[in-house]
Design a protein around this motif. Structure first.
Motif, PDB file in Angstrom:
ATOM      1  N   MET A 124      25.938   3.784  -3.674  1.00 13.61           N
ATOM      2  CA  MET A 124      26.197   3.083  -4.923  1.00 13.61           C
ATOM      3  C   MET A 124      24.896   2.621  -5.597  1.00 13.61           C
ATOM      4  SD  MET A 124      29.368   2.820  -5.814  1.00 13.61           S
ATOM      5  CE  MET A 124      30.924   3.355  -5.106  1.00 13.61           C
ATOM      6  N   LEU A 125      23.883   2.353  -4.796  1.00  9.06           N
ATOM      7  CA  LEU A 125      22.596   1.906  -5.341  1.00  9.06           C
ATOM      8  C   LEU A 125      21.701   3.078  -5.736  1.00  9.06           C
ATOM      9  CD1 LEU A 125      21.830  -1.028  -2.859  1.00  9.06           C
ATOM     10  CD2 LEU A 125      22.615  -1.193  -5.233  1.00  9.06           C
ATOM     11  N   GLY A 126      22.181   4.304  -5.522  1.00  4.21           N
ATOM     12  CA  GLY A 126      21.424   5.481  -5.919  1.00  4.21           C
ATOM     13  C   GLY A 126      20.275   5.817  -4.989  1.00  4.21           C
ATOM     14  N   ILE A 127      20.344   5.351  -3.753  1.00  7.30           N
ATOM     15  CA  ILE A 127      19.291   5.656  -2.782  1.00  7.30           C
ATOM     16  C   ILE A 127      19.403   7.113  -2.354  1.00  7.30           C
ATOM     17  CG2 ILE A 127      18.381   5.089  -0.491  1.00  7.30           C
ATOM     18  CD1 ILE A 127      19.350   2.240  -0.930  1.00  7.30           C
ATOM     19  N   HIS A 128      18.276   7.789  -2.269  1.00  5.12           N
ATOM     20  CA  HIS A 128      18.248   9.216  -1.940  1.00  5.12           C
ATOM     21  C   HIS A 128      18.876   9.454  -0.560  1.00  5.12           C
ATOM     22  CE1 HIS A 128      16.729  13.283  -1.237  1.00  5.12           C
ATOM     23  NE2 HIS A 128      16.442  13.348  -2.530  1.00  5.12           N
ATOM     24  N   PRO A 129      19.648  10.544  -0.415  1.00  2.00           N
ATOM     25  CA  PRO A 129      20.295  10.832   0.881  1.00  2.00           C
ATOM     26  C   PRO A 129      19.319  10.901   2.052  1.00  2.00           C
ATOM     27  CG  PRO A 129      21.226  12.225  -0.819  1.00  2.00           C
ATOM     28  CD  PRO A 129      20.087  11.492  -1.451  1.00  2.00           C
ATOM     29  N   TYR A 130      18.101  11.379   1.826  1.00  2.00           N
ATOM     30  CA  TYR A 130      17.115  11.435   2.912  1.00  2.00           C
ATOM     31  C   TYR A 130      16.755  10.035   3.392  1.00  2.00           C
ATOM     32  CZ  TYR A 130      16.449  16.330   1.522  1.00  2.00           C
ATOM     33  OH  TYR A 130      16.652  17.649   1.241  1.00  2.00           O
ATOM     34  N   ILE A 131      16.628   9.119   2.420  1.00  2.00           N
ATOM     35  CA  ILE A 131      16.312   7.729   2.775  1.00  2.00           C
ATOM     36  C   ILE A 131      17.497   7.104   3.501  1.00  2.00           C
ATOM     37  CG2 ILE A 131      15.601   5.481   1.899  1.00  2.00           C
ATOM     38  CD1 ILE A 131      13.512   7.667   1.565  1.00  2.00           C
ATOM     39  N   GLN A 132      18.705   7.426   3.062  1.00  2.00           N
ATOM     40  CA  GLN A 132      19.900   6.932   3.745  1.00  2.00           C
ATOM     41  C   GLN A 132      19.897   7.357   5.209  1.00  2.00           C
ATOM     42  OE1 GLN A 132      23.685   7.635   1.810  1.00  2.00           O
ATOM     43  NE2 GLN A 132      22.767   7.593  -0.232  1.00  2.00           N
ATOM     44  N   GLN A 133      19.574   8.626   5.445  1.00  2.01           N
ATOM     45  CA  GLN A 133      19.527   9.137   6.813  1.00  2.01           C
ATOM     46  C   GLN A 133      18.481   8.401   7.635  1.00  2.01           C
ATOM     47  OE1 GLN A 133      21.820  11.294   7.437  1.00  2.01           O
ATOM     48  NE2 GLN A 133      21.358  12.143   9.443  1.00  2.01           N
ATOM     49  N   LEU A 134      17.339   8.111   7.002  1.00  6.22           N
ATOM     50  CA  LEU A 134      16.262   7.390   7.680  1.00  6.22           C
ATOM     51  C   LEU A 134      16.711   5.988   8.072  1.00  6.22           C
ATOM     52  CD1 LEU A 134      13.268   7.144   8.535  1.00  6.22           C
ATOM     53  CD2 LEU A 134      12.773   6.368   6.201  1.00  6.22           C
ATOM     54  N   VAL A 135      17.361   5.295   7.142  1.00  2.00           N
ATOM     55  CA  VAL A 135      17.819   3.924   7.407  1.00  2.00           C
ATOM     56  C   VAL A 135      18.862   3.906   8.524  1.00  2.00           C
ATOM     57  CG1 VAL A 135      19.047   1.947   6.429  1.00  2.00           C
ATOM     58  CG2 VAL A 135      17.312   3.119   5.078  1.00  2.00           C
ATOM     59  N   LEU A 136      19.827   4.836   8.466  1.00  2.66           N
ATOM     60  CA  LEU A 136      20.847   4.908   9.518  1.00  2.66           C
ATOM     61  C   LEU A 136      20.215   5.221  10.861  1.00  2.66           C
ATOM     62  CD1 LEU A 136      23.738   6.814   7.695  1.00  2.66           C
ATOM     63  CD2 LEU A 136      23.845   4.502   8.599  1.00  2.66           C
ATOM     64  N   GLY A 137      19.234   6.112  10.861  1.00  2.00           N
ATOM     65  CA  GLY A 137      18.544   6.458  12.111  1.00  2.00           C
ATOM     66  C   GLY A 137      17.826   5.268  12.714  1.00  2.00           C
ATOM     67  N   MET A 149      26.044  -6.697  -2.881  1.00  2.96           N
ATOM     68  CA  MET A 149      26.619  -5.788  -3.872  1.00  2.96           C
ATOM     69  C   MET A 149      27.229  -6.515  -5.069  1.00  2.96           C
ATOM     70  SD  MET A 149      25.778  -2.891  -2.764  1.00  2.96           S
ATOM     71  CE  MET A 149      26.650  -1.842  -3.932  1.00  2.96           C
ATOM     72  N   ILE A 150      27.438  -7.830  -4.944  1.00  2.00           N
ATOM     73  CA  ILE A 150      27.935  -8.609  -6.086  1.00  2.00           C
ATOM     74  C   ILE A 150      26.922  -8.581  -7.226  1.00  2.00           C
ATOM     75  CG2 ILE A 150      28.521 -10.934  -6.889  1.00  2.00           C
ATOM     76  CD1 ILE A 150      29.672 -11.500  -4.134  1.00  2.00           C
ATOM     77  N   PHE A 151      25.625  -8.580  -6.862  1.00  2.00           N
ATOM     78  CA  PHE A 151      24.559  -8.696  -7.850  1.00  2.00           C
ATOM     79  C   PHE A 151      24.030  -7.344  -8.317  1.00  2.00           C
ATOM     80  CE2 PHE A 151      24.481 -12.366  -4.977  1.00  2.00           C
ATOM     81  CZ  PHE A 151      24.667 -13.402  -5.882  1.00  2.00           C
ATOM     82  N   THR A 152      24.738  -6.276  -8.018  1.00  2.00           N
ATOM     83  CA  THR A 152      24.302  -4.941  -8.435  1.00  2.00           C
ATOM     84  C   THR A 152      25.211  -4.399  -9.531  1.00  2.00           C
ATOM     85  OG1 THR A 152      25.649  -3.807  -6.758  1.00  2.00           O
ATOM     86  CG2 THR A 152      23.408  -4.472  -6.123  1.00  2.00           C
ATOM     87  N   ASP A 153      24.642  -3.525 -10.325  1.00  2.00           N
ATOM     88  CA  ASP A 153      25.416  -2.871 -11.383  1.00  2.00           C
ATOM     89  C   ASP A 153      25.952  -1.549 -10.840  1.00  2.00           C
ATOM     90  OD1 ASP A 153      26.555  -2.103 -13.736  1.00  2.00           O
ATOM     91  OD2 ASP A 153      24.668  -1.468 -14.679  1.00  2.00           O
ATOM     92  N   SER A 154      27.076  -1.629 -10.150  1.00  2.00           N
ATOM     93  CA  SER A 154      27.644  -0.436  -9.517  1.00  2.00           C
ATOM     94  C   SER A 154      29.166  -0.523  -9.537  1.00  2.00           C
ATOM     95  CB  SER A 154      27.148  -0.313  -8.070  1.00  2.00           C
ATOM     96  OG  SER A 154      27.686  -1.365  -7.269  1.00  2.00           O
TER      97      SER A 154
END
Length: 323
Positions: free
Chosen positions: A289-302, A32-37
């Motif tokens: 913070m990176l703007g990842i879609h909530p559906y993708i977030q759910q997929l990654v957590l799953g 997250m240091i290297f992101t614009d957020s």
């Protein structure tokens, strides 16, 4: 020279291997240091800490059940119900302290029933607590007619949202309860008994440990912690929601295991559970913070949850085969 390095590095690498969640946290902070957020802002860290606090408090209680080789899937519904009870009693004119105590005791009662069915009746913890969660959620829906309820007393909202020495109250409650639970597990006979019966139930029973009372009390405390978290969550939002804890059982039980408290029982503790919960919320925060879609977030957590639980089950299988 090489032998000395190995002597020092061996235990360090072994400890690092047991705390993969800490490595994951470090990696996310570095990325997250290297992101614009707005990740590295006081407001984000404050929101993250408040979000973690409620689930961490529940996790401290669930840790007791998991160490005793159990689990509790009713904690989300208990959280929702206790917050609703506190607000409804408060709105009816009851003194705030008494309303909160009764709300917390409602969680203790659910934990007591869970413990009775699991320990005394030797029922499967997964099925009993899953069914109890559905029952308690039904009670919450009936109490509110499936509508949110808001507290009429503005002081109630301050319980979780005020600050103490610059620390949000809800985080201060988490720290205090975490320390007390750690001390309970590490420096009391109850804590030692939890580890003993989780490691080997029959050996603990033949050693003179009152395994029934110990495991039963663990479930009572689990329900109590969930109720405390529910009151704080309701205070934070100034609202009681009957469906507030839908994702909580999965998130908390899996977070506990991710931190290193195995479903096999007998290992783990409060610091590990907090780390596991923090990893899950930090990952979700980073993705947002990176703007990842909530559906993708759910997929990654799953994917993460399935992978961690699978590895834990594989470790349990290897442990049984080794015996």
């Amino acid at each position: 020279m090489n032998q000395n390095v190995q002597a020092v590095g061996g235990p360090a690498l072994k400890a690092l291997g047991k705390q993969k969640a800490v490595v994951a946290i470090a990696i996310m902070f570095i990325v997250m240091i290297f992101t614009d957020s707005n990740f590295y802002t006081p407001a984000n860290f404050s929101n993250l800490l408040e979000a973690v606090s409620t689930n961490a408090i529940i996790a401290f209680g669930v840790t007791l059940a998991v160490i005793c080789k159990g689990c509790d899937l009713s904690v989300g519904s208990v959280m929702a119900m206790s917050g609703i009870i506190a607000i409804m009693l408060l709105n009816s004119g009851m003194h705030m302290a008494l309303a909160i105590v009764i709300a917390i005791l409602s969680g203790s009662v659910v934990g007591f029933i869970n413990g009775f069915l699991i320990v005394q009746q030797k029922s499967e913890a997964f099925i009993i607590t899953l069914g109890m969660g559905m029952l308690v959620q039904g009670v919450a829906l009936l109490l509110t007619n499936a509508n949110p309820v808001s507290a009429s007393n503005p002081i109630f909202q301050r319980i979780a949202n005020d600050n103490w020495l610059g620390i949000p109250n809800i985080a201060a409650f988490m720290i205090v309860l975490g320390v007390l639970t750690y001390l309970l597990l590490r420096f009391t006979s109850f804590g030692r008994n939890c580890y003993a019966l989780g490691g080997d139930y029959e050996v603990a029973e033949h050693s003179g440990i009152n395994v029934v009372r110990t495991k039963w009390l663990a479930f009572v405390l689990t329900g109590t912690f969930a109720a405390v978290a529910g009151v704080l969550a309701a205070s934070r939002m100034n609202t009681g929601l009957p469906i507030a804890g839908v994702e909580v059982p999965l998130m908390v039980n899996c977070g506990v295991v991710i931190g290193g408290t195995s479903f096999a029982g007998g290992v783990g503790g409060v610091p590990q559970s907090f780390i596991g919960i923090f990893v899950m919320f930090l990952l979700r925060n980073c993705m947002s913070m990176l703007g990842i879609h909530p559906y993708i977030q759910q997929l990654v957590l799953g994917i993460m949850i399935v992978s961690i639980i699978s590895l834990d089950c594989y470790a349990i299988k290897r442990k049984k085969e080794a015996v």
